[in-house]
Design a protein around this motif. Structure first.
Motif, PDB file in Angstrom:
ATOM      1  N   LEU A  32      64.164 126.117  48.282  1.00  0.00           N
ATOM      2  CA  LEU A  32      63.753 124.815  47.758  1.00  0.00           C
ATOM      3  C   LEU A  32      63.801 123.757  48.862  1.00  0.00           C
ATOM      4  N   PHE A  33      64.812 123.823  49.710  1.00  0.00           N
ATOM      5  CA  PHE A  33      64.906 122.901  50.844  1.00  0.00           C
ATOM      6  C   PHE A  33      63.635 122.981  51.690  1.00  0.00           C
ATOM      7  N   PHE A  34      63.242 124.195  52.069  1.00  0.00           N
ATOM      8  CA  PHE A  34      62.035 124.361  52.880  1.00  0.00           C
ATOM      9  C   PHE A  34      60.793 123.879  52.139  1.00  0.00           C
ATOM     10  N   ARG A  47      56.418 115.051  66.462  1.00  0.00           N
ATOM     11  CA  ARG A  47      56.980 116.389  66.623  1.00  0.00           C
ATOM     12  C   ARG A  47      58.323 116.408  65.912  1.00  0.00           C
ATOM     13  N   HIS A  48      58.736 117.570  65.448  1.00  0.00           N
ATOM     14  CA  HIS A  48      60.005 117.638  64.732  1.00  0.00           C
ATOM     15  C   HIS A  48      60.685 118.984  64.960  1.00  0.00           C
ATOM     16  N   GLU A  49      61.996 118.945  64.778  1.00  0.00           N
ATOM     17  CA  GLU A  49      62.813 120.147  64.785  1.00  0.00           C
ATOM     18  C   GLU A  49      63.829 120.003  63.661  1.00  0.00           C
ATOM     19  N   ILE A  50      64.276 121.147  63.157  1.00  0.00           N
ATOM     20  CA  ILE A  50      65.360 121.154  62.175  1.00  0.00           C
ATOM     21  C   ILE A  50      66.489 121.984  62.775  1.00  0.00           C
ATOM     22  N   ASN A  67      65.736 134.398  59.412  1.00  0.00           N
ATOM     23  CA  ASN A  67      64.436 134.935  59.002  1.00  0.00           C
ATOM     24  C   ASN A  67      63.375 133.848  58.979  1.00  0.00           C
ATOM     25  N   GLU A  68      63.737 132.652  58.542  1.00  0.00           N
ATOM     26  CA  GLU A  68      62.783 131.534  58.535  1.00  0.00           C
ATOM     27  C   GLU A  68      62.426 131.118  59.959  1.00  0.00           C
ATOM     28  N   ILE A  69      63.380 131.194  60.885  1.00  0.00           N
ATOM     29  CA  ILE A  69      63.122 130.838  62.283  1.00  0.00           C
ATOM     30  C   ILE A  69      62.016 131.718  62.851  1.00  0.00           C
ATOM     31  N   LYS A  70      61.968 132.987  62.447  1.00  0.00           N
ATOM     32  CA  LYS A  70      60.929 133.905  62.919  1.00  0.00           C
ATOM     33  C   LYS A  70      59.541 133.487  62.442  1.00  0.00           C
ATOM     34  N   ARG A  76      66.037 125.702  64.352  1.00  0.00           N
ATOM     35  CA  ARG A  76      67.119 126.193  65.209  1.00  0.00           C
ATOM     36  C   ARG A  76      68.360 126.385  64.344  1.00  0.00           C
ATOM     37  N   LEU A  77      69.251 127.258  64.789  1.00  0.00           N
ATOM     38  CA  LEU A  77      70.480 127.528  64.048  1.00  0.00           C
ATOM     39  C   LEU A  77      71.673 127.485  64.986  1.00  0.00           C
ATOM     40  N   VAL A  78      72.664 126.702  64.592  1.00  0.00           N
ATOM     41  CA  VAL A  78      73.969 126.703  65.241  1.00  0.00           C
ATOM     42  C   VAL A  78      74.907 127.326  64.215  1.00  0.00           C
ATOM     43  N   LYS A  79      75.554 128.427  64.591  1.00  0.00           N
ATOM     44  CA  LYS A  79      76.431 129.116  63.650  1.00  0.00           C
ATOM     45  C   LYS A  79      77.876 128.951  64.098  1.00  0.00           C
ATOM     46  N   LEU A  80      78.651 128.258  63.280  1.00  0.00           N
ATOM     47  CA  LEU A  80      80.071 128.066  63.577  1.00  0.00           C
ATOM     48  C   LEU A  80      80.846 129.313  63.171  1.00  0.00           C
ATOM     49  N   SER A  81      81.926 129.590  63.872  1.00  0.00           N
ATOM     50  CA  SER A  81      82.678 130.823  63.664  1.00  0.00           C
ATOM     51  C   SER A  81      83.411 130.871  62.322  1.00  0.00           C
ATOM     52  N   ARG A  82      83.667 129.719  61.749  1.00  0.00           N
ATOM     53  CA  ARG A  82      84.346 129.644  60.447  1.00  0.00           C
ATOM     54  C   ARG A  82      84.013 128.285  59.853  1.00  0.00           C
ATOM     55  N   ASN A  83      84.540 128.010  58.676  1.00  0.00           N
ATOM     56  CA  ASN A  83      84.311 126.721  58.032  1.00  0.00           C
ATOM     57  C   ASN A  83      85.211 125.665  58.663  1.00  0.00           C
TER      58      ASN A  83
END
Length: 189
Positions: A32-34, A47-50, A67-70, A76-83
């Protein structure tokens, strides 16, 4: 059809708008966000980036975003190691955002992305920070409305800076404002 998506903000512009989107267990909301955000971004002549910041999700949110990035340019995705919490996720997003202006938007769509063009217009008119203020708190419990009302009143009584009532994280900041925030060394914002 939302009429606000049909207007353009003038001639094409080479500046970059970054959306920073903290994500914590939002896998169900991401489609829904997308569906709501991408048409809004397509309607503005910038131009834009998310930049998604996965804050230790355990529900497959990061896999869905990968999968959406593909399929979708500018993600772009930044993945934190934990919450680490929302503030840390937003800070990580600000550190990775490359835009001339940065908009913080929650993945759960509690704030309407359809307001992004108005935010950009204010920025293009010279604003360094554009805060969005809720007109109503429809759909929230009476306790949530009461506690939000109380929070903003107490905050303003104890703060040297006036905080507009019913503003949250949904805001636009110019590169100048983002750079100023990133110079702060506080761990607990």
């Amino acid at each position: 059809m939302n009429k606000s998506l049909d207007f353009h903000l003038g001639p094409p512009d080479d500046r970059l708008i970054s959306l920073v989107v903290p994500v914590y267990n939002e896998r169900v909301m991401l489609p829904l966000f997308f569906d709501r955000v991408l048409p809004v971004l397509a309607a503005v002549n910038l131009r834009h980036e998310i930049v998604f910041v996965d804050d230790g999700s355990e529900d497959g949110s990061a896999v869905y975003i990968r999968n959406e990035i593909k399929r979708t340019p500018g993600l772009r995705l930044v993945k934190l190691s934990r919450n680490f919490g929302k503030e840390a996720a937003v800070t990580a997003g600000l550190e990775h955002a490359r835009g001339d202006a940065v908009i913080v938007l929650d993945a759960d769509l509690q704030d309407p992305p359809e307001q992004i063009p108005a935010m950009i217009e204010s920025w293009q008119s010279g604003a360094d920070v554009v805060l969005m203020q809720r007109r109503s708190r429809a759909g929230e419990t009476a306790f949530k409305r009461w506690s939000a009302h109380l929070f903003y009143r107490l905050l303003n009584r104890t703060s040297r800076t006036d905080i507009p009532v019913d503003t949250g994280d949904f805001r636009l900041m110019s590169r100048k404002a983002v750079d100023a925030i990133l110079t702060l060394n506080e761990r607990n914002r």
